[in-house]
Scaffold this motif. Sequence first.
Motif, short mmCIF file in Angstrom:
data_model
loop_
_atom_site.label_atom_id
_atom_site.label_comp_id
_atom_site.label_asym_id
_atom_site.label_seq_id
_atom_site.Cartn_x
_atom_site.Cartn_y
_atom_site.Cartn_z
N ASP A 397 0.64 -1.37 -0.06
CA ASP A 397 0.05 -0.47 -0.05
C ASP A 397 0.89 1.09 -0.60
OD1 ASP A 397 -1.93 1.70 -0.50
OD2 ASP A 397 -2.90 0.99 2.10
N CYS A 398 -0.02 2.37 -0.16
CA CYS A 398 0.46 3.87 -0.30
C CYS A 398 0.47 4.33 0.97
CB CYS A 398 0.73 4.37 -1.31
SG CYS A 398 -1.59 4.38 -2.02
N LYS A 399 0.62 5.64 1.16
CA LYS A 399 0.53 6.95 2.36
C LYS A 399 -0.60 7.38 2.31
CE LYS A 399 5.25 6.30 4.00
NZ LYS A 399 6.17 7.32 4.93
N ILE A 400 -1.00 7.91 1.24
CA ILE A 400 -1.74 8.47 0.63
C ILE A 400 -3.24 8.03 -0.31
CG2 ILE A 400 -2.38 11.06 -0.49
CD1 ILE A 400 0.83 11.68 0.69
N HIS A 401 -4.23 8.43 0.13
CA HIS A 401 -5.05 7.82 -0.18
C HIS A 401 -6.32 8.79 -1.25
CE1 HIS A 401 -3.94 4.35 1.79
NE2 HIS A 401 -3.59 3.75 0.81
N ARG A 402 -7.10 8.55 -2.46
CA ARG A 402 -7.93 9.57 -3.45
C ARG A 402 -8.56 10.06 -1.84
NH1 ARG A 402 -12.71 7.87 -4.48
NH2 ARG A 402 -13.91 9.27 -6.60
N THR A 403 -9.26 9.23 -0.63
CA THR A 403 -10.23 10.09 0.06
C THR A 403 -9.44 10.70 0.91
OG1 THR A 403 -10.05 7.05 1.45
CG2 THR A 403 -11.79 7.80 -0.18
N ASP A 404 -8.64 10.48 1.21
CA ASP A 404 -7.31 11.72 2.39
C ASP A 404 -7.74 12.92 2.03
OD1 ASP A 404 -6.70 9.74 3.44
OD2 ASP A 404 -5.21 9.20 2.73
N ARG A 405 -7.50 13.78 2.82
CA ARG A 405 -7.51 15.64 3.01
C ARG A 405 -5.63 15.89 2.45
NH1 ARG A 405 -12.09 18.07 3.63
NH2 ARG A 405 -14.05 16.70 4.43
N ASN A 406 -6.03 15.28 1.29
CA ASN A 406 -4.46 15.81 1.34
C ASN A 406 -4.25 16.26 0.26
OD1 ASN A 406 -1.50 15.36 -0.06
ND2 ASN A 406 -1.08 14.50 2.51
N GLU A 407 -3.20 17.67 -0.36
CA GLU A 407 -3.01 17.85 -1.84
C GLU A 407 -2.13 17.25 -3.01
OE1 GLU A 407 1.71 19.45 -1.00
OE2 GLU A 407 -0.08 21.44 -1.54
N LEU A 408 -2.42 15.60 -2.07
CA LEU A 408 -1.90 14.82 -3.38
C LEU A 408 -2.80 13.46 -3.85
CD1 LEU A 408 2.28 14.30 -1.88
CD2 LEU A 408 1.39 16.13 -3.66
N ALA A 409 -3.80 13.15 -2.99
CA ALA A 409 -4.85 12.48 -3.07
C ALA A 409 -4.86 12.60 -4.76
CB ALA A 409 -5.89 13.45 -1.77
N GLU A 410 -5.26 13.11 -5.52
CA GLU A 410 -5.73 13.00 -6.73
C GLU A 410 -4.61 12.08 -7.36
OE1 GLU A 410 -7.15 16.00 -8.83
OE2 GLU A 410 -8.99 16.33 -7.80
N GLN A 411 -3.37 12.32 -7.05
CA GLN A 411 -1.96 11.50 -7.58
C GLN A 411 -2.30 10.00 -6.85
OE1 GLN A 411 1.69 13.27 -7.29
NE2 GLN A 411 0.48 15.35 -7.31
N SER A 412 -3.53 9.47 -5.96
CA SER A 412 -2.68 8.50 -5.13
C SER A 412 -3.29 7.15 -6.36
CB SER A 412 -3.88 8.08 -4.47
OG SER A 412 -5.16 8.27 -5.16
N MET A 413 -2.39 5.96 -6.62
CA MET A 413 -2.60 5.40 -7.66
C MET A 413 -2.16 3.73 -6.96
SD MET A 413 0.70 5.87 -10.29
CE MET A 413 0.02 8.00 -11.46
#
Length: 626
Positions: A397-413
């Motif tokens: 798994d990765c640390k940041i996901h689409r459902t997170d409130r994070n500026e990188l959320a849209e980069q999750s794959m």
Amino acid sequence: MADLLNNTNSNANNYGDDAIVTLSPREHIRLRPGMYVGVVGDGSQPDEALYVLIKEVVDNSIDEFIMGAGRQIDITLADNVVTVRDYGRGIPLKSLAAAVGQMNTGGKYGGDAFKKTVGLNGVGVKAVNMLSEEFTARSVRDGEARTVTFAKGLEVSDRWESGVNEKNGTFISYRVDKEIFGEYAYNLEYVEQKIRNYSYLNLGLTLNFNGKSYVSKNGLLDLVNDNMTEDPLYPPIHLTGEDIEVVITHGTGYGESYDSFVNGQHTTQGGTHQTALRAAVAKTVKEFYHKDYDPSDIRTSIIAAISIKVTDPIFENQMKTKYGSKEVEPGVSVNNFVADFLTKHLDDYLHKHAETAQILQRKIVENEKERKAISGIQKKARETAKKVSLNNKKLRDCKIHRTDRNELAEQSMIFITEGNSASGSITKSRDVRTQAVFSLRGKPLNCYGLTKKVVYENEEFNLLQAALNIEEDMDNLRYNKVVIATDADVDGMHIRLLMMTFFLQFFPEVIRQGHLFVLQTPLFRVRNKKETLYCYSEEERLKAVARCGANAEITRFKGLGEISPDEFKEFIGENMRLDKVRITKDDPIHDLLEFYMGKNTYERQGFIIDNLRIEEDIVEQDLAIN
């Protein structure tokens, strides 16, 4: 060590007042275009900046139509030059240069000039200007005209005219800047689809694109019928009211399919209005039949569209792909607005159309029976998935996901790979913040023609479903991009088809909402002592050989596992090439699955034979060149 400490201290001491930089709006847009217009690509994907820029210009002309000014918009795209001419009121002449060249300037910050429009931030057309190597804006008002030209956002000329014999309106022309976009090419099909959507949402408006006219007589009903990828179980229900339009029908597959719009903006990621529609449909249907049906049984296989018009819309990003406001106007919630409309109009429709009501109820009962039939297996499978979630050997798994409130959320794959060697290379070279890896064990099951029961019976499918978190709701999808990463050989292509079948069969909304991709990986590495080139096609290989010389070393990659982790960083980083998997009207799901994944037929055998490329052909070409 002392030298290292000295260098570190030296770098730290360089942080002074001169390190603080203030950029002008123009400089910031050109430095960070993605913040304003999305991904700057080469035109290969419909959601890239090239098409966002067209939308930003056309949106202003649509807003004129919404305000009752002008019933025609002329659009052309030739030699990479885009022109848009509307016949609205025309931008006020004295304000023309500021309206197209000065950030946060516009006529949509309140007042009565614009109501229930899309372009509210004073950014769109200015971003187009500042990202274009040439940009022209011309406004005509009652025989007076003004034309302003720019280059890369800087004004070049300003011309005023009197006594012109032209209809009122605004003309915009631009060519994007290659310094920003590099090599690019427009896909006219993507532009045409956007223009069709404009026509569906603006009855009475004619849009001419490169000489072809687009006009709709039935609004969203035309959209649903034109884009349907399967035959509906009953004629689509078309409901219209003040500031709201809804179309509903059901198909035969799994999942839910929605198109949603706010003030003509296609909210591809949904939002509060789409959530309200889903809840209101379930509530209204339960009350009509006087049965406490499970909402999932009502919504499975639904095909629907909703369009609302609101005052001062709030979107969750500059690209306006997700609607975020909880109100349609002060004091009126989106939930109540949509629910009240459907409670009356959908209920009335079902009372008046008994045959449709019977078909719909049969579909709900079928969904209910299937859900209950697999409930035992489902419970056990969920428990298994939960147990292994903490130690899932298939998932890195990765640390940041689409459902997170994070500026990188849209980069999750998440990369879905085949075998340990391929997943090992990707795992070692990935960005652990945003890139996850799910490893398949050989070829997955061909699930064509099977029921959703197999998703829970098959451990691999069950664990993948759990990793993606899409069992109950697409809103919970943990990764913005689901990427199939297989070898570029026959076995790899077969695995790719099997995975596409899984999503088409059971989770088509992953595809419809634009989340499923195929990773392109290089077929060849061509290098000499000075440079290394990676080639994704035979054409690229030939160009690389010509560039590197006849004595260049040519490596043919037969599998992902042959590519070292250091090299793989190149292919899943900034230069990553992804092909988005799409479903269109011309791609009926059932026919596609039957052809590719059904029982073998002479037609499919013929297709395979006609399109088979033997690897020896490539080797012979290598020998001929060298």
